[in-house]
Motif scaffolding. Structure first.
Motif, short mmCIF file in Angstrom:
data_model
loop_
_atom_site.label_atom_id
_atom_site.label_comp_id
_atom_site.label_asym_id
_atom_site.label_seq_id
_atom_site.Cartn_x
_atom_site.Cartn_y
_atom_site.Cartn_z
N VAL A 5 -68.38 50.91 44.41
CA VAL A 5 -67.18 50.21 44.89
C VAL A 5 -67.07 48.85 44.21
CG1 VAL A 5 -66.08 49.18 46.94
CG2 VAL A 5 -67.10 51.47 47.08
N ALA A 6 -68.21 48.17 44.05
CA ALA A 6 -68.21 46.86 43.40
C ALA A 6 -67.81 46.99 41.93
CB ALA A 6 -69.59 46.22 43.52
N ALA A 7 -68.30 48.03 41.26
CA ALA A 7 -67.96 48.23 39.84
C ALA A 7 -66.47 48.52 39.66
CB ALA A 7 -68.80 49.38 39.26
N ILE A 8 -65.90 49.29 40.60
CA ILE A 8 -64.46 49.56 40.55
C ILE A 8 -63.68 48.25 40.71
CG2 ILE A 8 -62.52 50.71 41.71
CD1 ILE A 8 -64.56 52.97 42.48
N ALA A 9 -64.10 47.45 41.69
CA ALA A 9 -63.41 46.17 41.95
C ALA A 9 -63.51 45.27 40.72
CB ALA A 9 -64.03 45.49 43.17
N GLU A 10 -64.67 45.26 40.08
CA GLU A 10 -64.86 44.42 38.89
C GLU A 10 -63.95 44.89 37.76
OE1 GLU A 10 -66.16 41.71 38.43
OE2 GLU A 10 -66.59 41.50 36.29
N HIS A 11 -63.86 46.22 37.58
CA HIS A 11 -62.98 46.72 36.53
C HIS A 11 -61.53 46.35 36.81
CE1 HIS A 11 -60.31 49.66 34.55
NE2 HIS A 11 -61.03 49.26 33.52
N GLN A 12 -61.13 46.46 38.07
CA GLN A 12 -59.75 46.11 38.43
C GLN A 12 -59.48 44.62 38.18
OE1 GLN A 12 -57.39 48.16 40.82
NE2 GLN A 12 -58.36 49.90 39.84
N ARG A 13 -60.49 43.81 38.48
CA ARG A 13 -60.35 42.36 38.29
C ARG A 13 -60.15 42.06 36.79
NH1 ARG A 13 -63.20 37.78 37.37
NH2 ARG A 13 -65.05 38.94 36.72
N LEU A 14 -60.99 42.68 35.96
CA LEU A 14 -60.88 42.45 34.51
C LEU A 14 -59.54 42.96 33.99
CD1 LEU A 14 -64.46 43.46 33.35
CD2 LEU A 14 -63.49 41.16 33.50
N ARG A 15 -59.12 44.08 34.54
CA ARG A 15 -57.85 44.66 34.12
C ARG A 15 -56.70 43.70 34.45
NH1 ARG A 15 -54.29 47.24 37.35
NH2 ARG A 15 -52.72 48.47 36.27
N ASP A 16 -56.75 43.14 35.65
CA ASP A 16 -55.71 42.20 36.05
C ASP A 16 -55.71 40.96 35.14
OD1 ASP A 16 -55.02 43.89 38.01
OD2 ASP A 16 -56.02 42.80 39.64
N LEU A 17 -56.92 40.54 34.74
CA LEU A 17 -57.03 39.36 33.89
C LEU A 17 -56.49 39.63 32.49
CD1 LEU A 17 -60.57 37.87 34.64
CD2 LEU A 17 -58.35 36.86 35.13
N ARG A 18 -56.88 40.80 31.94
CA ARG A 18 -56.58 41.07 30.54
C ARG A 18 -55.33 41.90 30.34
NH1 ARG A 18 -62.13 43.76 28.94
NH2 ARG A 18 -63.57 42.20 29.72
N GLY A 19 -54.77 42.43 31.40
CA GLY A 19 -53.66 43.37 31.23
C GLY A 19 -54.20 44.68 30.70
N SER A 20 -53.38 45.40 29.98
CA SER A 20 -53.75 46.76 29.62
C SER A 20 -54.90 46.82 28.61
CB SER A 20 -52.54 47.51 29.06
OG SER A 20 -52.08 46.83 27.93
N SER A 21 -55.27 45.69 28.01
CA SER A 21 -56.33 45.74 27.00
C SER A 21 -57.70 46.04 27.61
CB SER A 21 -56.40 44.42 26.24
OG SER A 21 -56.77 43.38 27.11
N ALA A 22 -57.78 46.03 28.94
CA ALA A 22 -59.05 46.36 29.58
C ALA A 22 -59.45 47.81 29.34
CB ALA A 22 -58.98 46.10 31.07
N CYS A 23 -58.47 48.63 28.98
CA CYS A 23 -58.77 50.04 28.72
C CYS A 23 -59.45 50.16 27.37
CB CYS A 23 -57.48 50.84 28.74
SG CYS A 23 -57.74 52.57 28.38
N PRO A 24 -60.64 50.75 27.32
CA PRO A 24 -61.40 50.76 26.08
C PRO A 24 -60.71 51.49 24.93
CG PRO A 24 -62.40 52.22 27.71
CD PRO A 24 -61.34 51.45 28.40
N THR A 25 -59.83 52.44 25.27
CA THR A 25 -59.19 53.21 24.21
C THR A 25 -57.92 52.53 23.72
OG1 THR A 25 -57.90 54.40 25.81
CG2 THR A 25 -59.97 55.39 25.16
N GLY A 26 -57.47 51.52 24.43
CA GLY A 26 -56.23 50.87 24.06
C GLY A 26 -55.01 51.66 24.51
N LYS A 27 -55.25 52.77 25.22
CA LYS A 27 -54.11 53.54 25.75
C LYS A 27 -53.52 52.79 26.93
CE LYS A 27 -55.60 58.21 24.65
NZ LYS A 27 -56.13 59.44 25.21
N GLY A 28 -52.28 53.10 27.25
CA GLY A 28 -51.65 52.44 28.40
C GLY A 28 -52.36 52.82 29.67
N ILE A 29 -52.53 51.86 30.55
CA ILE A 29 -53.14 52.16 31.84
C ILE A 29 -52.05 52.14 32.89
CG2 ILE A 29 -54.79 51.43 33.58
CD1 ILE A 29 -56.37 50.11 31.52
N GLY A 30 -52.07 53.12 33.75
CA GLY A 30 -51.19 53.11 34.92
C GLY A 30 -49.73 53.20 34.52
N PHE A 31 -48.91 52.49 35.23
CA PHE A 31 -47.47 52.69 35.08
C PHE A 31 -46.84 51.65 34.19
CE2 PHE A 31 -47.90 55.74 38.25
CZ PHE A 31 -48.81 55.24 39.16
#
Lengths: 133, 266
Positions: B240-266
């Motif tokens: 649960v903590a790892a998921i929260a951390e990933h979401q936090r990084l995603r919010d900070l960096r926008g879609s670039s948090a995805c390692p493949t560079g593909k669009g995340i979410g909507f």
């Protein structure tokens, strides 16, 4: 390939203190092979769990296997809860060791069909497929 | 197409009513709209377009991985964890349709029974109906329906995947791939596909012999690798903590948090 565009969805499970699941698994598998989407809940469900699941899964029908002798109580309770939750359009059917005297009363109460020991599999499959026609 | 009882159940003019009832969190309406979407009926698409504006900020988590690795049990544990945090949780559990008959045996919720009576948990089984990629065609729209219905955490369980069923990356914000010990050597961990696109790798059944080797092999090649035993709940708080951390990084960096560079979410 005869794949229906909108498969029938059926909840199949067992209610109450009854661990005999060989038959219900055969029926789940036969319905799958007939092109139905079977939501299999497994053993020891309460009527409340069955009805909540049926509503979340938006099933066309619920099929319950009851070999414990508690059929009169359990089928009626499921019907009652379906009514309470606005799910009267969901068809209830079942199978098990049900004495003749109880069969008629349960059908009158709203159980659409009941299949006893020795019921041919294709009879059950045809009943479910017939729900859409 | 045969005329289904579902079509006749949904009368013209009900569309607006359904939209309002979904927004109010009515379970019957949510279920019905997902059925309309699964059946690819015009009403379903019209309803989703009206629901998009009602969309809230749900956290969408994808759980994917090979068959029998424990995805459903893991989701059962995650539901418990998010309920403890007071979140309303939706689960979309996808299983495969028969390519021969179109039938399906949808059995994921057998592992999630503790939540059936919790009114703040909604679980829906979806069959792939011929769709490739690990999800059903309607899964993405079903996420929008649950979001509009007020579900704050949405967990998507893919079919038991091979290496190439990675659609979930385009629907979920955070994707965890579940593996079990003994399914391959280090070279398997280096291959492209599933393990490459997941944000978190979970080695489930972490109490089995061989788990140490699997963890070591994966840690050499993948960023976040966790040992979990879903059957006992061990490792779930860290997950649960790892998921929260990933979401936090995603919010900070926008879609670039995805390692493949593909669009995340909507």
């Amino acid at each position: 390939m005869a794949v229906a565009a909108t498969p029938i969805r059926v909840l199949i499970g067992k209610v109450g203190l009854d661990g005999h699941d060989r038959g219900v698994k055969l029926i789940a598998r036969a319905l799958r092979d007939a092109g139905t989407e079977v939501i299999y809940t497994g053993l020891h469900q309460t009527p409340e769990q069955v009805v909540n699941t049926a509503i979340q899964e938006d099933v066309d029908a619920i099929g319950l296997s009851i070999l414990s002798g508690a059929h009169n109580t359990l089928f009626r309770r499921v019907l009652e809860l379906l009514k309470e939750q606005g799910g009267e359009d969901i068809v209830l059917f079942g199978g098990g060791i049900i004495p003749d005297d109880d069969l008629a009363a349960l059908k009158a109460a709203g159980v659409r069909a009941l299949f006893g020991p020795g019921a041919p599999m294709n009879e059950i499959v045809d009943f479910v497929k017939g729900l859409r026609s | 197409m045969t005329v289904s009882s579902l079509q006749t159940r949904n009368k013209p003019g009900d569309t607006l009513k359904l939209v309002e009832r979904v927004k109010a969190g009515n379970v019957r309406a949510i279920s019905r709209v997902i059925t309309l979407l699964e059946n690819r009926e015009a009403d379903g698409i019209a309803i989703v377009s009206r629901l998009v504006s009602a969309k809230r900020d749900a956290m969408v988590i994808g759980i994917t991985g090979y068959p029998g690795t424990g995805k459903s049990t893991l989701i059962d544990r995650l539901v418990t964890a998010y309920r403890r945090l007071g979140k309303k949780v939706g689960v979309l559990a996808v299983d495969i349709s028969s390519p021969v008959t179109g039938g399906a045996l949808l059995g994921d919720r057998v592992r999630m029974q503790d939540h059936t009576l919790d009114h703040d948990v909604y679980i829906r089984s979806m069959a792939t109906r011929g769709h490739h990629g690990g999800l059903a065609q309607a899964t993405r729209d079903a996420v929008s329906v649950l979001e509009a219905g007020g579900y704050e955490v949405i967990l998507i369980e893919t079919i038991g995947t091979g290496q190439n069923e990675v659609d979930v990356v385009n629907v979920a914000h955070t994707v965890a791939a579940v593996v079990a010990p003994g399914l391959g050597d280090e070279v398997q961990a280096m291959k492209a596909g599933l393990l490459e696109v997941a944000h978190i790798i979970v080695v489930n059944k972490g109490d089995l012999a061989g788990a140490d080797t699997t963890l070591r092999d994966l840690r050499d090649w993948c960023p976040t690798v966790l040992r979990i035993t879903a059957a006992t709940g061990e490792g779930i708080p860290e997950f649960v903590a790892a998921i929260a951390e990933h979401q936090r990084l995603r919010d900070l960096r926008g879609s670039s948090a995805c390692p493949t560079g593909k669009g995340i979410g909507f």
